[in-house]
Scaffold this active site. Structure first.
Site, PDB file in Angstrom:
ATOM      1  N   CYS A  42      16.420 -90.495  29.914  1.00 19.40           N
ATOM      2  CA  CYS A  42      16.826 -91.872  29.626  1.00 19.40           C
ATOM      3  C   CYS A  42      16.206 -92.810  30.667  1.00 19.40           C
ATOM      4  CB  CYS A  42      18.350 -91.993  29.657  1.00 19.40           C
ATOM      5  SG  CYS A  42      18.944 -93.649  29.198  1.00 19.40           S
ATOM      6  N   ASP A  44      17.666 -95.179  32.036  1.00 20.72           N
ATOM      7  CA  ASP A  44      18.742 -95.636  32.921  1.00 20.72           C
ATOM      8  C   ASP A  44      18.331 -95.510  34.398  1.00 20.72           C
ATOM      9  OD1 ASP A  44      21.233 -95.587  34.516  1.00 20.72           O
ATOM     10  OD2 ASP A  44      22.223 -95.612  32.559  1.00 20.72           O
ATOM     11  N   ARG A  46      19.942 -95.150  36.924  1.00 22.93           N
ATOM     12  CA  ARG A  46      20.751 -94.218  37.726  1.00 22.93           C
ATOM     13  C   ARG A  46      20.332 -92.761  37.515  1.00 22.93           C
ATOM     14  NH1 ARG A  46      26.191 -96.177  35.094  1.00 22.93           N
ATOM     15  NH2 ARG A  46      24.739 -95.991  33.343  1.00 22.93           N
ATOM     16  N   HIS A  98      22.314 -88.001  29.701  1.00 25.43           N
ATOM     17  CA  HIS A  98      23.292 -88.195  30.784  1.00 25.43           C
ATOM     18  C   HIS A  98      24.594 -88.734  30.218  1.00 25.43           C
ATOM     19  CE1 HIS A  98      23.027 -92.697  31.229  1.00 25.43           C
ATOM     20  NE2 HIS A  98      21.909 -92.478  30.576  1.00 25.43           N
ATOM     21  N   CYS A 101      26.007 -92.904  29.132  1.00 27.17           N
ATOM     22  CA  CYS A 101      24.789 -93.566  28.648  1.00 27.17           C
ATOM     23  C   CYS A 101      25.158 -94.777  27.785  1.00 27.17           C
ATOM     24  CB  CYS A 101      23.955 -92.575  27.839  1.00 27.17           C
ATOM     25  SG  CYS A 101      22.408 -93.267  27.212  1.00 27.17           S
TER      26      CYS A 101
HETATM   27 CO    CO Z   1      21.192 -93.664  29.102  1.00 27.57          CO
END
Ligand code: CO
Length: 225
Positions: A42, A44, A46, A98, A101
């Site tokens: 992803c 993302d 993080r 993850h 999400c």
């Molecule tokens: Co995500």
């Protein structure tokens, strides 16, 4: 003009620190990359791929998009997979989702608010939620439904990677290539193996049976070169 000077000073310090430890580091990397792994994860912020598995530059080939989706018509993702398998000859393709999400959450609760164009992208995950509605509805806590959809999304994308002509061709050529389904916990920093390690056609058929997919689709990309 805002030129993000702090990032440039970060970069200078980072490069200097590495050179202090290993003077040949960048000159060696500049010659070639030989990653053993392709990471599909992803976007993302993080979930930084290299950091999570503590791998240095040169060790992990990375493709990231919102909600780590592998779509039949995404030439970007398919090109990355083909380049990784055919040119770099990676041994492992890791699909890593993850928990927590936002993309998965939007897919499960599309009426909570629009992400704009990404709503269209996330329809792929919404279809997974619809396909597994019975299982998801059986979970009484919302967070459990979100967590499970994140896992089902990973397993579905493992299925998509395995059904690609690229991977099918590599297996038929006898290449050592495994596809893995993992999920990452933002809250504890730990990876979890979803038990989807597929290393050939027979294991793929077993995976499909365990995952409840009775009719695998035909390979979705153009024939390999
Ligand atoms: Co995500």
């Amino acid at each position: 003009m805002k030129n993000l000077s702090s990032l440039f000073s970060n970069n200078k310090k980072w490069a200097a620190d590495i050179l202090a430890r290993e003077p040949q580091y960048f000159s060696k990397l500049a010659n070639q990359q030989r990653p053993e792994y392709l990471w599909i994860g992803c976007s993302d912020s993080r979930v930084p791929a290299n950091e999570i598995v503590d791998l240095a530059p040169g060790e992990l080939f990375v493709h990231r998009n919102i909600a780590n989706v592998v779509v039949y018509s995404d030439l970007n993702c398919l090109s990355v997979i083909e380049f990784a398998v055919r040119v770099l000859k990676v041994r492992h393709i890791i699909v890593c989702g993850h928990y927590g999400c936002s993309g998965v959450k939007n897919a499960l609760f599309p009426h909570d608010g629009s992400y704009g164009l990404a709503d269209n992208w996330l329809r792929h995950v919404r279809e997974i939620a619809a396909r597994h509605r019975h299982e998801l509805d059986g979970l009484d806590v919302e967070s459990a439904r979100l967590d499970r959809l994140a896992e089902l999304n990973v397993l579905t994308q493992v299925h998509h990677v395995c059904s690609s002509a690229i991977v099918d061709h590599a297996w038929r050529q006898g290449s050592e290539l495994s596809v893995h389904g993992w999920i990452y916990g933002i809250a504890d920093g730990l990876l979890k193996d979803l038990g989807a390690c597929v290393s050939g056609q027979q294991e793929y058929q077993d995976f499909l049976r365990d995952f409840g997919v009775s009719h695998p689709p035909s390979p979705f990309s153009l024939d390999p070169l």
